[in-house]
Design a protein around this motif. Structure first.
Motif, mmCIF file in Angstrom:
data_model
loop_
_atom_site.group_PDB
_atom_site.id
_atom_site.type_symbol
_atom_site.label_atom_id
_atom_site.label_comp_id
_atom_site.label_asym_id
_atom_site.label_seq_id
_atom_site.Cartn_x
_atom_site.Cartn_y
_atom_site.Cartn_z
ATOM 1 N N GLY A 142 0.742 -1.011 -0.127
ATOM 2 C CA GLY A 142 0.112 0.128 -0.361
ATOM 3 C C GLY A 142 0.803 1.379 -0.034
ATOM 4 N N PHE A 143 0.321 2.085 -0.608
ATOM 5 C CA PHE A 143 1.161 3.551 -0.633
ATOM 6 C C PHE A 143 -0.109 4.835 -0.546
ATOM 7 N N ALA A 144 0.483 5.371 0.467
ATOM 8 C CA ALA A 144 -0.502 6.963 0.643
ATOM 9 C C ALA A 144 0.125 8.030 0.909
ATOM 10 N N ASP A 145 -0.287 9.024 0.368
ATOM 11 C CA ASP A 145 0.120 10.453 0.351
ATOM 12 C C ASP A 145 -0.854 11.265 0.547
ATOM 13 N N ALA A 146 -0.264 12.600 0.962
ATOM 14 C CA ALA A 146 -1.055 13.618 0.960
ATOM 15 C C ALA A 146 -0.349 14.987 0.363
#
Length: 209
Positions: free
Chosen positions: A158-162
């Motif tokens: 999983g990859f998450a960013d803001a």
């Protein structure tokens, strides 16, 4: 095991084995030597024709580059002097069609569609041009989809960013994530945060929740 399951089901239900699935609920399944490609080419062509974009000139990206200068941002909210689109521009219908694509097989248009959907209440010609830009991109990439290889590592990644202060309108940040099983994208999202971040670190923490 598959053959045994089919025999078992036929004993209980009146059914026919039609072989490999090639079309189901708007999804197309294309079988190649090393896997299966799931795409929505037929649906995409139908959408483009419905909105008279099937003869448009393809572009290489679903949206133009934004600017943090609110006065120059093409995707800013409607200003007081701008007319709202009339019924001759089916904005809501177009957004609905694009959301269906973005949620099923086209994560590459998710951010652009999410951005344009925010203006559904008061769309302007600027926003309609944004819709047309996405459709021009789809015209050139209508056969793209999700590929499921026959052989792949069984690892969930999983990859998450803001994007801190990514919306010049209200200083809200954008959250995005994508999960892959092996090398195939299986879940994704792009949405504006509901809270106002005070720092890039704050935006990242909000994205985790």
């Amino acid at each position: 095991m598959i053959d045994e399951t089919i025999i078992f089901l036929k004993k209980i239900f009146e059914m026919k084995d039609l072989g490999e699935t090639h079309y189901c609920l708007g999804l197309q399944f294309e079988y190649v030597n090393d896997g299966i490609l799931v795409h929505q080419q037929t649906y995409t062509r139908k959408v483009l024709k419905q909105f008279n974009m099937d003869k448009s000139h393809p572009v290489t990206s679903p949206m133009e580059v934004r600017t943090l200068d609110r006065e120059k941002d093409t995707f800013r909210r409607r200003t007081e002097n701008e007319p709202i689109l009339g019924p001759e521009k089916p904005y809501l219908s177009a957004i609905g069609a694009l959301i269906h694509l973005a949620n099923q097989t086209r994560p590459d248009i998710a951010f652009a569609v999410n951005l344009l959907a925010r203006h559904s209440a008061q769309p302007t010609m600027r926003h309609w041009n944004g819709i047309k830009r996405v459709m021009k991109y789809l015209h050139g990439t209508e056969d793209m989809g999700l590929f499921f290889p026959n052989e792949s590592n069984q690892i969930l990644t999983g990859f998450a960013d803001a994007g801190y202060l990514s919306d010049p309108e209200d200083a809200k940040s954008q959250t995005g994530y994508v999960f892959l099983y092996g090398s195939t994208t299986i879940s994704w999202m792009s949405t504006k945060q509901t809270l106002t971040s005070t720092s890039s670190n704050h935006a990242e923490i909000i994205a985790l929740y």
